[in-house]
Scaffold this motif. Structure first.
Motif, PDB file in Angstrom:
ATOM      1  N   LYS A   1       2.226  13.583   5.524  1.00 17.67           N
ATOM      2  CA  LYS A   1       0.866  13.360   6.079  1.00 17.67           C
ATOM      3  C   LYS A   1       0.400  12.093   5.987  1.00 17.67           C
ATOM      4  O   LYS A   1      -0.104  11.507   7.025  1.00 17.67           O
ATOM      5  CB  LYS A   1      -0.167  14.477   5.474  1.00 17.67           C
ATOM      6  CG  LYS A   1      -1.538  14.472   6.360  1.00 17.67           C
ATOM      7  CD  LYS A   1      -2.530  15.006   5.525  1.00 17.67           C
ATOM      8  CE  LYS A   1      -2.523  16.571   5.636  1.00 17.67           C
ATOM      9  NZ  LYS A   1      -3.551  17.210   5.285  1.00 17.67           N
ATOM     10  N   VAL A   2       0.424  11.500   4.953  1.00 15.95           N
ATOM     11  CA  VAL A   2      -0.010  10.075   4.567  1.00 15.95           C
ATOM     12  C   VAL A   2       0.976   9.087   5.551  1.00 15.95           C
ATOM     13  O   VAL A   2       0.153   8.054   6.096  1.00 15.95           O
ATOM     14  CB  VAL A   2       0.101   9.697   3.271  1.00 15.95           C
ATOM     15  CG1 VAL A   2      -0.474   8.208   2.955  1.00 15.95           C
ATOM     16  CG2 VAL A   2      -1.314  10.592   2.437  1.00 15.95           C
ATOM     17  N   LEU A   3       2.181   9.309   5.413  1.00 19.73           N
ATOM     18  CA  LEU A   3       3.141   8.237   5.951  1.00 19.73           C
ATOM     19  C   LEU A   3       2.874   8.398   7.484  1.00 19.73           C
ATOM     20  O   LEU A   3       3.025   7.282   8.043  1.00 19.73           O
ATOM     21  CB  LEU A   3       4.474   8.417   5.564  1.00 19.73           C
ATOM     22  CG  LEU A   3       4.639   8.298   4.352  1.00 19.73           C
ATOM     23  CD1 LEU A   3       6.272   8.756   3.836  1.00 19.73           C
ATOM     24  CD2 LEU A   3       4.669   6.719   3.868  1.00 19.73           C
ATOM     25  N   GLU A   4       2.600   9.594   7.962  1.00 23.53           N
ATOM     26  CA  GLU A   4       2.362   9.821   9.642  1.00 23.53           C
ATOM     27  C   GLU A   4       1.091   9.382   9.745  1.00 23.53           C
ATOM     28  O   GLU A   4       0.959   8.691  11.052  1.00 23.53           O
ATOM     29  CB  GLU A   4       2.703  11.294   9.552  1.00 23.53           C
ATOM     30  CG  GLU A   4       2.446  11.852  11.177  1.00 23.53           C
ATOM     31  CD  GLU A   4       2.757  13.407  11.502  1.00 23.53           C
ATOM     32  OE1 GLU A   4       3.694  13.492  12.237  1.00 23.53           O
ATOM     33  OE2 GLU A   4       2.357  14.176  10.498  1.00 23.53           O
ATOM     34  N   GLU A   5       0.097   9.559   8.844  1.00 26.31           N
ATOM     35  CA  GLU A   5      -1.160   8.704   9.476  1.00 26.31           C
ATOM     36  C   GLU A   5      -1.123   7.148   9.485  1.00 26.31           C
ATOM     37  O   GLU A   5      -2.025   6.730  10.257  1.00 26.31           O
ATOM     38  CB  GLU A   5      -2.215   9.115   8.471  1.00 26.31           C
ATOM     39  CG  GLU A   5      -2.801  10.675   8.484  1.00 26.31           C
ATOM     40  CD  GLU A   5      -3.466  11.056   7.240  1.00 26.31           C
ATOM     41  OE1 GLU A   5      -3.819  10.474   6.272  1.00 26.31           O
ATOM     42  OE2 GLU A   5      -3.800  12.469   7.342  1.00 26.31           O
ATOM     43  N   ARG A   6      -0.243   6.616   8.767  1.00 24.49           N
ATOM     44  CA  ARG A   6      -0.282   5.170   8.766  1.00 24.49           C
ATOM     45  C   ARG A   6       0.838   4.693   9.854  1.00 24.49           C
ATOM     46  O   ARG A   6       1.217   3.417  10.002  1.00 24.49           O
ATOM     47  CB  ARG A   6       0.682   4.846   7.092  1.00 24.49           C
ATOM     48  CG  ARG A   6      -0.660   4.865   6.201  1.00 24.49           C
ATOM     49  CD  ARG A   6      -0.239   4.276   5.061  1.00 24.49           C
ATOM     50  NE  ARG A   6       0.075   2.949   5.024  1.00 24.49           N
ATOM     51  CZ  ARG A   6       0.751   2.119   4.259  1.00 24.49           C
ATOM     52  NH1 ARG A   6       1.247   2.551   3.038  1.00 24.49           N
ATOM     53  NH2 ARG A   6       1.266   1.058   4.530  1.00 24.49           N
TER      54      ARG A   6
ATOM     55  N   GLN B   1       6.499   7.430  -1.894  1.00 27.17           N
ATOM     56  CA  GLN B   1       6.182   7.274  -0.424  1.00 27.17           C
ATOM     57  C   GLN B   1       7.238   6.184  -0.136  1.00 27.17           C
ATOM     58  O   GLN B   1       7.994   6.317   0.843  1.00 27.17           O
ATOM     59  CB  GLN B   1       4.924   6.512  -0.306  1.00 27.17           C
ATOM     60  CG  GLN B   1       3.824   7.402  -0.190  1.00 27.17           C
ATOM     61  CD  GLN B   1       2.466   6.869  -0.192  1.00 27.17           C
ATOM     62  OE1 GLN B   1       2.310   5.738  -0.629  1.00 27.17           O
ATOM     63  NE2 GLN B   1       1.458   7.520   0.181  1.00 27.17           N
TER      64      GLN B   1
ATOM     65  N   HIS C   1       0.948  -1.182  -0.082  1.00 26.80           N
ATOM     66  CA  HIS C   1      -0.014  -0.130  -0.009  1.00 26.80           C
ATOM     67  C   HIS C   1       0.644   1.249   0.033  1.00 26.80           C
ATOM     68  O   HIS C   1       0.806   2.149   0.714  1.00 26.80           O
ATOM     69  CB  HIS C   1      -0.961  -0.113   1.071  1.00 26.80           C
ATOM     70  CG  HIS C   1      -1.831  -1.198   1.266  1.00 26.80           C
ATOM     71  ND1 HIS C   1      -2.713  -1.669   0.226  1.00 26.80           N
ATOM     72  CD2 HIS C   1      -1.788  -2.345   2.077  1.00 26.80           C
ATOM     73  CE1 HIS C   1      -3.419  -2.853   0.658  1.00 26.80           C
ATOM     74  NE2 HIS C   1      -2.776  -3.257   1.493  1.00 26.80           N
TER      75      HIS C   1
ATOM     76  N   ASN D   1       2.157  16.553   1.498  1.00 24.00           N
ATOM     77  CA  ASN D   1       1.058  15.519   1.515  1.00 24.00           C
ATOM     78  C   ASN D   1       1.371  14.050   1.625  1.00 24.00           C
ATOM     79  O   ASN D   1       1.004  13.282   2.141  1.00 24.00           O
ATOM     80  CB  ASN D   1       0.362  15.631   0.227  1.00 24.00           C
ATOM     81  CG  ASN D   1      -0.400  17.009   0.067  1.00 24.00           C
ATOM     82  OD1 ASN D   1      -1.052  17.487   1.103  1.00 24.00           O
ATOM     83  ND2 ASN D   1      -0.796  17.253  -1.032  1.00 24.00           N
ATOM     84  N   ILE D   2       2.779  13.880   1.095  1.00 24.68           N
ATOM     85  CA  ILE D   2       3.355  12.455   1.161  1.00 24.68           C
ATOM     86  C   ILE D   2       3.576  12.291   2.508  1.00 24.68           C
ATOM     87  O   ILE D   2       3.443  11.044   3.105  1.00 24.68           O
ATOM     88  CB  ILE D   2       4.713  12.312   0.483  1.00 24.68           C
ATOM     89  CG1 ILE D   2       4.284  12.606  -1.138  1.00 24.68           C
ATOM     90  CG2 ILE D   2       5.388  11.029   0.776  1.00 24.68           C
ATOM     91  CD1 ILE D   2       5.737  12.835  -1.790  1.00 24.68           C
TER      92      ILE D   2
ATOM     93  N   ASN E   1       3.124   4.007  -2.684  1.00 20.43           N
ATOM     94  CA  ASN E   1       3.433   4.312  -4.241  1.00 20.43           C
ATOM     95  C   ASN E   1       5.096   4.450  -4.086  1.00 20.43           C
ATOM     96  O   ASN E   1       5.765   4.579  -3.083  1.00 20.43           O
ATOM     97  CB  ASN E   1       2.561   5.521  -4.805  1.00 20.43           C
ATOM     98  CG  ASN E   1       2.854   6.814  -3.751  1.00 20.43           C
ATOM     99  OD1 ASN E   1       4.063   7.007  -3.382  1.00 20.43           O
ATOM    100  ND2 ASN E   1       1.617   7.436  -3.602  1.00 20.43           N
TER     101      ASN E   1
END
Length: 140
Positions: free
Chosen positions: A70-75, A36, A31, A67-68, A33
């Motif tokens: 933010k997604v990695l932190e949320e995960r 990331q 999951h 944005n990259i 890209n």
């Protein structure tokens, strides 16, 4: 006359596309890209890096990198920490889960390397590497 399909530059391009597809398909199982995974690898090599340095490495705008991250932190793969000596910046670190993910990403590239290397003897690998270095020098 050499057909375009047999042109050396075209062959290199075709191999590059195949390599990218190989990696992208495997990253999907994690999951992730490409940006990331490259971000995680960079952070692993440069623990405590700043977003600006990551943006320079990726060749992307700050907003894209935000944005990259933010997604990695949320995960739960990275965390950002404000150093005591500079409250305007945030240093970026991998979490334990992020370190495990980097190992999985590295395994994908090791698998790719084994696939490619299996087509050549050790002597051919060394010769091929030298040829590729020369080609690279022509483009820099």
């Amino acid at each position: 006359m050499i057909s375009q399909r047999d042109d050396l530059a075209e062959k290199i391009y075709a191999i590059s596309v195949l390599q990218q597809n190989f990696v992208i398909e495997r990253l999907k199982t994690l999951h992730l890209n490409g940006l990331q995974s490259r971000s995680l690898s960079f952070i692993a090599e440069h623990s405590g890096t700043m977003q600006r340095d990551l943006a320079n490495y990726l060749g992307k705008q700050q907003a894209t990198v935000t944005n990259i991250l933010k997604v990695l932190e949320e995960r739960g793969l990275i965390y950002r920490e404000i150093p005591k000596n500079n409250e305007r910046q945030k240093n970026i670190y991998l979490t334990t889960e992020g370190e495990e993910m980097v190992k999985k990403v590295q395994a994908i590239f090791q698998e790719l390397g084994k696939h490619i290397e299996s087509a050549f003897s050790p002597e051919e690998q060394q010769q091929f590497t030298e040829f590729l270095k020369r080609a690279e020098e022509q483009l820099t």
